[in-house]
Motif scaffolding. Structure first.
Motif, PDB file in Angstrom:
ATOM      1  N   GLY B 386     101.879 -13.142  80.901  1.00  0.00           N
ATOM      2  CA  GLY B 386     102.454 -11.798  80.788  1.00  0.00           C
ATOM      3  C   GLY B 386     102.914 -11.478  79.369  1.00  0.00           C
ATOM      4  O   GLY B 386     103.527 -10.440  79.139  1.00  0.00           O
ATOM      5  N   TYR B 387     102.603 -12.402  78.459  1.00  0.00           N
ATOM      6  CA  TYR B 387     102.937 -12.161  77.050  1.00  0.00           C
ATOM      7  C   TYR B 387     101.684 -12.379  76.193  1.00  0.00           C
ATOM      8  O   TYR B 387     100.656 -12.899  76.653  1.00  0.00           O
ATOM      9  N   PHE B 388     101.823 -12.031  74.936  1.00  0.00           N
ATOM     10  CA  PHE B 388     100.676 -12.036  74.044  1.00  0.00           C
ATOM     11  C   PHE B 388     101.198 -12.263  72.624  1.00  0.00           C
ATOM     12  O   PHE B 388     102.177 -11.630  72.207  1.00  0.00           O
ATOM     13  N   ARG B 389     100.570 -13.174  71.884  1.00  0.00           N
ATOM     14  CA  ARG B 389     101.054 -13.449  70.525  1.00  0.00           C
ATOM     15  C   ARG B 389     100.171 -12.787  69.468  1.00  0.00           C
ATOM     16  O   ARG B 389      98.940 -12.934  69.493  1.00  0.00           O
ATOM     17  N   ILE B 390     100.817 -12.081  68.557  1.00  0.00           N
ATOM     18  CA  ILE B 390     100.098 -11.512  67.405  1.00  0.00           C
ATOM     19  C   ILE B 390     100.731 -12.101  66.150  1.00  0.00           C
ATOM     20  O   ILE B 390     101.958 -12.191  66.054  1.00  0.00           O
ATOM     21  N   THR B 391      99.911 -12.533  65.215  1.00  0.00           N
ATOM     22  CA  THR B 391     100.470 -13.142  64.009  1.00  0.00           C
ATOM     23  C   THR B 391     100.361 -12.193  62.822  1.00  0.00           C
ATOM     24  O   THR B 391      99.504 -11.300  62.792  1.00  0.00           O
ATOM     25  N   ALA B 392     101.232 -12.432  61.857  1.00  0.00           N
ATOM     26  CA  ALA B 392     101.350 -11.543  60.692  1.00  0.00           C
ATOM     27  C   ALA B 392     100.594 -12.084  59.487  1.00  0.00           C
ATOM     28  O   ALA B 392     100.832 -11.671  58.363  1.00  0.00           O
ATOM     29  N   PHE B 393      99.661 -13.031  59.730  1.00  0.00           N
ATOM     30  CA  PHE B 393      99.019 -13.740  58.615  1.00  0.00           C
ATOM     31  C   PHE B 393      97.757 -13.062  58.079  1.00  0.00           C
ATOM     32  O   PHE B 393      97.118 -13.576  57.173  1.00  0.00           O
ATOM     33  N   ASN B 394      97.356 -11.947  58.661  1.00  0.00           N
ATOM     34  CA  ASN B 394      96.174 -11.265  58.127  1.00  0.00           C
ATOM     35  C   ASN B 394      96.572 -10.474  56.869  1.00  0.00           C
ATOM     36  O   ASN B 394      97.723 -10.505  56.448  1.00  0.00           O
ATOM     37  N   THR B 395      95.622  -9.786  56.262  1.00  0.00           N
ATOM     38  CA  THR B 395      95.950  -8.984  55.077  1.00  0.00           C
ATOM     39  C   THR B 395      96.713  -7.730  55.504  1.00  0.00           C
ATOM     40  O   THR B 395      96.648  -7.302  56.659  1.00  0.00           O
ATOM     41  N   LEU B 396      97.412  -7.147  54.548  1.00  0.00           N
ATOM     42  CA  LEU B 396      98.144  -5.905  54.800  1.00  0.00           C
ATOM     43  C   LEU B 396      97.175  -4.825  55.279  1.00  0.00           C
ATOM     44  O   LEU B 396      97.456  -4.106  56.252  1.00  0.00           O
ATOM     45  N   GLU B 397      96.025  -4.739  54.642  1.00  0.00           N
ATOM     46  CA  GLU B 397      95.037  -3.706  54.979  1.00  0.00           C
ATOM     47  C   GLU B 397      94.571  -3.863  56.420  1.00  0.00           C
ATOM     48  O   GLU B 397      94.543  -2.894  57.189  1.00  0.00           O
ATOM     49  N   ASN B 398      94.208  -5.072  56.786  1.00  0.00           N
ATOM     50  CA  ASN B 398      93.741  -5.308  58.152  1.00  0.00           C
ATOM     51  C   ASN B 398      94.853  -5.089  59.176  1.00  0.00           C
ATOM     52  O   ASN B 398      94.601  -4.601  60.272  1.00  0.00           O
ATOM     53  N   THR B 399      96.049  -5.488  58.792  1.00  0.00           N
ATOM     54  CA  THR B 399      97.179  -5.314  59.703  1.00  0.00           C
ATOM     55  C   THR B 399      97.400  -3.828  59.977  1.00  0.00           C
ATOM     56  O   THR B 399      97.554  -3.406  61.132  1.00  0.00           O
ATOM     57  N   LYS B 400      97.366  -3.044  58.900  1.00  0.00           N
ATOM     58  CA  LYS B 400      97.542  -1.590  59.064  1.00  0.00           C
ATOM     59  C   LYS B 400      96.423  -0.972  59.910  1.00  0.00           C
ATOM     60  O   LYS B 400      96.668  -0.182  60.806  1.00  0.00           O
ATOM     61  N   GLU B 401      95.206  -1.396  59.623  1.00  0.00           N
ATOM     62  CA  GLU B 401      94.050  -0.888  60.350  1.00  0.00           C
ATOM     63  C   GLU B 401      94.153  -1.253  61.833  1.00  0.00           C
ATOM     64  O   GLU B 401      93.897  -0.410  62.712  1.00  0.00           O
ATOM     65  N   ALA B 402      94.536  -2.484  62.108  1.00  0.00           N
ATOM     66  CA  ALA B 402      94.660  -2.920  63.500  1.00  0.00           C
ATOM     67  C   ALA B 402      95.706  -2.096  64.233  1.00  0.00           C
ATOM     68  O   ALA B 402      95.504  -1.675  65.380  1.00  0.00           O
ATOM     69  N   MET B 403      96.816  -1.828  63.562  1.00  0.00           N
ATOM     70  CA  MET B 403      97.885  -1.072  64.205  1.00  0.00           C
ATOM     71  C   MET B 403      97.494   0.394  64.401  1.00  0.00           C
ATOM     72  O   MET B 403      97.841   1.017  65.404  1.00  0.00           O
ATOM     73  N   GLU B 404      96.747   0.902  63.448  1.00  0.00           N
ATOM     74  CA  GLU B 404      96.204   2.257  63.550  1.00  0.00           C
ATOM     75  C   GLU B 404      95.345   2.373  64.823  1.00  0.00           C
ATOM     76  O   GLU B 404      95.471   3.329  65.595  1.00  0.00           O
ATOM     77  N   ARG B 405      94.507   1.367  65.018  1.00  0.00           N
ATOM     78  CA  ARG B 405      93.647   1.390  66.215  1.00  0.00           C
ATOM     79  C   ARG B 405      94.473   1.286  67.492  1.00  0.00           C
ATOM     80  O   ARG B 405      94.218   1.977  68.478  1.00  0.00           O
ATOM     81  N   LEU B 406      95.480   0.404  67.458  1.00  0.00           N
ATOM     82  CA  LEU B 406      96.296   0.222  68.665  1.00  0.00           C
ATOM     83  C   LEU B 406      97.061   1.494  69.011  1.00  0.00           C
ATOM     84  O   LEU B 406      97.289   1.795  70.190  1.00  0.00           O
ATOM     85  N   SER B 407      97.427   2.236  67.966  1.00  0.00           N
ATOM     86  CA  SER B 407      98.226   3.443  68.212  1.00  0.00           C
ATOM     87  C   SER B 407      97.438   4.485  69.009  1.00  0.00           C
ATOM     88  O   SER B 407      98.012   5.364  69.635  1.00  0.00           O
ATOM     89  N   LYS B 408      96.110   4.354  68.974  1.00  0.00           N
ATOM     90  CA  LYS B 408      95.280   5.333  69.695  1.00  0.00           C
ATOM     91  C   LYS B 408      95.006   4.916  71.139  1.00  0.00           C
ATOM     92  O   LYS B 408      94.395   5.647  71.902  1.00  0.00           O
ATOM     93  N   LEU B 409      95.426   3.712  71.467  1.00  0.00           N
ATOM     94  CA  LEU B 409      95.176   3.211  72.822  1.00  0.00           C
ATOM     95  C   LEU B 409      96.081   3.905  73.822  1.00  0.00           C
ATOM     96  O   LEU B 409      97.224   4.219  73.528  1.00  0.00           O
ATOM     97  N   GLU B 410      95.546   4.083  75.002  1.00  0.00           N
ATOM     98  CA  GLU B 410      96.416   4.563  76.070  1.00  0.00           C
ATOM     99  C   GLU B 410      96.819   3.364  76.907  1.00  0.00           C
ATOM    100  O   GLU B 410      96.011   2.773  77.610  1.00  0.00           O
ATOM    101  N   ILE B 411      98.064   3.008  76.757  1.00  0.00           N
ATOM    102  CA  ILE B 411      98.521   1.804  77.460  1.00  0.00           C
ATOM    103  C   ILE B 411      99.488   2.197  78.574  1.00  0.00           C
ATOM    104  O   ILE B 411     100.390   2.978  78.377  1.00  0.00           O
TER     105      ILE B 411
END
Lengths: 411, 411
Positions: B386-411
């Motif tokens: 019931g949990y999920f781990r995300i790490t902060a070790f990617n690049t800033l650019e990829n991290t921002k891009e990933a979060m941008e994509r997640l923000s469009k998800l309907e959860i």
């Protein structure tokens, strides 16, 4: 209800030999401040890393400082680029075929020979030669495969195979069943080795008795005689009964750099208590992936460079240098009338002490009369009593000087 | 009478989580060749070694190539030059006094946390938090301190301390007696930590119950909040009941370079079966000197450079970089309506899956809808479901891009 210690550690008799050597040397030096002591006791190399190795090592460090080429966790088993080199350069020329998942890179043969016992049950009977590299014995004592040490200086429950003048340092096959057999040839400390036929008898024993041989080949690069196998897998039938340990320590000067490897053929089997055959290779893989995190990337790159043309040339020069020392030691000691063994396929010379002196008496004699330090044989096990180890790792100049001094001794 | 395997290995349930992740990602990429997958699952650093470290590292390699400065075997416990630095720079500022023989340099906290159990008896009861870094559990299973895994996914005989939303990821004190307690704070995988007062309760428990705490502080450099202890020895009374593990992996990018250390105060005691108190420090020293041969000299020099002024500045920049990513992840996920934990004193963000999805469902959702890869929490233990781990070790650019994509998800 306090935390309980691992009581097997209490069985260990501290081996104070190297501390005792240091103590006696320090005391002598204090009382004789002008004495120029020459140390020929330690089994450690002295010649630097080959230039070919240093260059690649530095390049790899540089890679780690650059975000495009930086490497984080590598495979616990080691990088394919090094494993491939080992397979192609060390084994293929001997006609031995290995797959990549049968070679495990580690940070030292001491670790691997110490850890290998973990994958086997505690009820296996362990055999070791005597004298012996203490790690084989002590790692098993710590795990619980022995009783206490008896008056002879041997741990009960383990089988000791004496290697002395009487059997020309060739261990006899065990008279009772043994499961795990540690063999190190060329041998530390005796410097002696086994011919192909002699090693074949051990392989035959292992096959007949369902034993596994743990073969430490850390000194294989010092072999000069054709009849001495470099790998146990040169012996027919060894493939599925032997694990082989090798190291970059003694051939390429990696004692302070740390890299080694272990070969675990997938065909080696052991059984569980239901009698089911289990391949040993996945057990070692599980051990390493769970409790080890791989060797430093730059170190693995450095180890790969050992196999380069230039690297091979340079390590051969160092080995030749040490072996020239070994020859000088052998011949000088013979001239004085001492009986010497080893030093032909090994950087170790094993000297029979004269006039039934014990190992420590001979140690004191050499220290006091010639200011030369070696290692009392008894430090490697009870069958080492009456012997003395001299190593060929000092400089040529010091080796000559030490032998010059010994030649003047009245023994 | 064949060789017997260590049957405890048969108890191990293979943890296929990372293999399963790789499999699902590969399959998805194959079916969607244009998808730009962003990986935020692996707990490995990505920023290069600091320049100050690289420079000293290379100098030390150079030393190894010169006969005047070459180094062979070093002390198994590590070089004094590094131990002194650790004592002065990591511990003295916290008011913690250590002597040199209480610090053991090693090639990784994985090795040390995996090997430490060897010095303790098999009859100790082991407690771990759940979810947990698998090495603590599996090294004990391999040694024989557990029964088989039960239906809940827990090894029998071991005590699991759930860390979930319900207790705010602060483990409750065990209800039954335990001997050895593994604690990792800041925690992998939850990214949560303990305040001084919370950790003090554990120290009090250990003192009252004669337990020993095995404290993994691998992530201490990510701590930003004042109330979170960097070392367990900041807690009064911890000195003689806690062993502390630290590493250069996560603070200085040494995951591929390999260096860590373990602090074993001489006052920590355990008992033998006669009830005699035995200091644990000499046991660990015996273990290391028998089965380990020290860390590569150039790597120890590199680790020392981490403590230089320039080195400290550079590692702080990298940590800040990762922690900026962590903040972006935290805030972005909160905005989407997810409940997030960690990421404040840790590079790990622990996400509660929405709508009672299980860990793998959420994994598939993120992979398919956002092409983002994380780690299903259940891979770290049953309480991670019931949990999920995300790490902060990617690049800033990829991290921002990933979060941008997640923000469009309907959860």
């Amino acid at each position: 209800m306090a935390v309980k210690i691992n009581e097997n550690y209490q069985l260990l008799k501290s081996n104070y030999i190297f501390a005792e050597i240091a103590h006696r040397v320090d005391k002598f030096q204090e009382e004789n401040p002008d004495a120029q002591i020459i140390k020929m006791g330690i089994g450690d190399v002295t010649r630097p890393l080959p230039k070919a190795v240093v260059d690649k090592f530095k390049e790899a460090v540089e890679e780690m400082g650059n975000s495009e080429t930086f490497r984080g966790y590598g495979p616990e088993q080691g990088y394919s680029f090094l494993i491939k080199e080992i397979i192609e350069k060390d084994y293929a020329p001997l006609g031995i075929e290995l797959s990549e998942d049968e070679v495990f890179i580690s940070d030292g043969a001491k670790c691997d020979t110490g850890n290998i016992q973990e994958i086997f049950g505690l009820d296996n009977i362990v055999a070791v030669t005597d004298p012996v590299y203490p790690v084989y014995v002590e790692s098993n004592v710590m795990a619980g495969r022995s009783g206490p040490m008896n008056e002879e200086g041997r741990y009960e429950g383990m089988v000791y195979l004496p290697c002395t003048e009487e059997n020309e340092f060739v261990p006899e096959l065990p008279k009772t069943h043994v499961d795990l057999i540690y063999l190190c040839f060329p041998n530390n400390p005796t410097g002696m080795t086994l011919t192909r036929d002699e090693l074949a008898k051990w392989v035959e024993y292992a096959r007949k008795n369902d034993s596994i041989i743990l073969f430490d080949a850390a000194y294989e690069s010092y072999i000069t005689e054709d009849d001495v196998p470099h790998s146990i897998y040169e012996i027919e039938g060894a493939w599925d009964v032997a694990i082989e340990f090798r190291s970059f320590s003694k051939n390429a000067g990696f004692t302070g750099t740390r890299c080694a490897f272990t070969v675990v053929p997938k065909e080696i089997m052991a059984v569980d208590s239901l009698g089911n055959q289990q391949s040993v290779n996945p057990l070692w893989n599980r051990r390493q992936t769970t409790k080890f995190n791989g060797v430093s990337y730059p170190v693995q790159v450095a180890a790969k460079a050992v196999y380069s043309k230039e690297g091979q040339k340079e390590i051969r020069e160092s080995i030749d240098y040490y072996m020239k020392n070994a020859e000088i030691i052998r011949e000088s000691l013979k001239t004085v009338g001492l009986k010497v063994y080893g030093g032909v396929n090994s950087p170790y010379i094993w000297v029979k002490t004269p006039n039934n002196m014990d190992s420590w008496e001979f140690f004191d004699l050499l220290l006091k009369e010639a200011n030369v330090v070696g290692t009392p044989g008894v430090g490697f096990g009870p069958s080492g009593e009456g012997y003395f180890r001299i190593t060929a790792f000092n400089t040529l100049e010091n080796t000559k000087e030490a032998m010059e001094r010994l030649s003047k001794l009245e023994i």
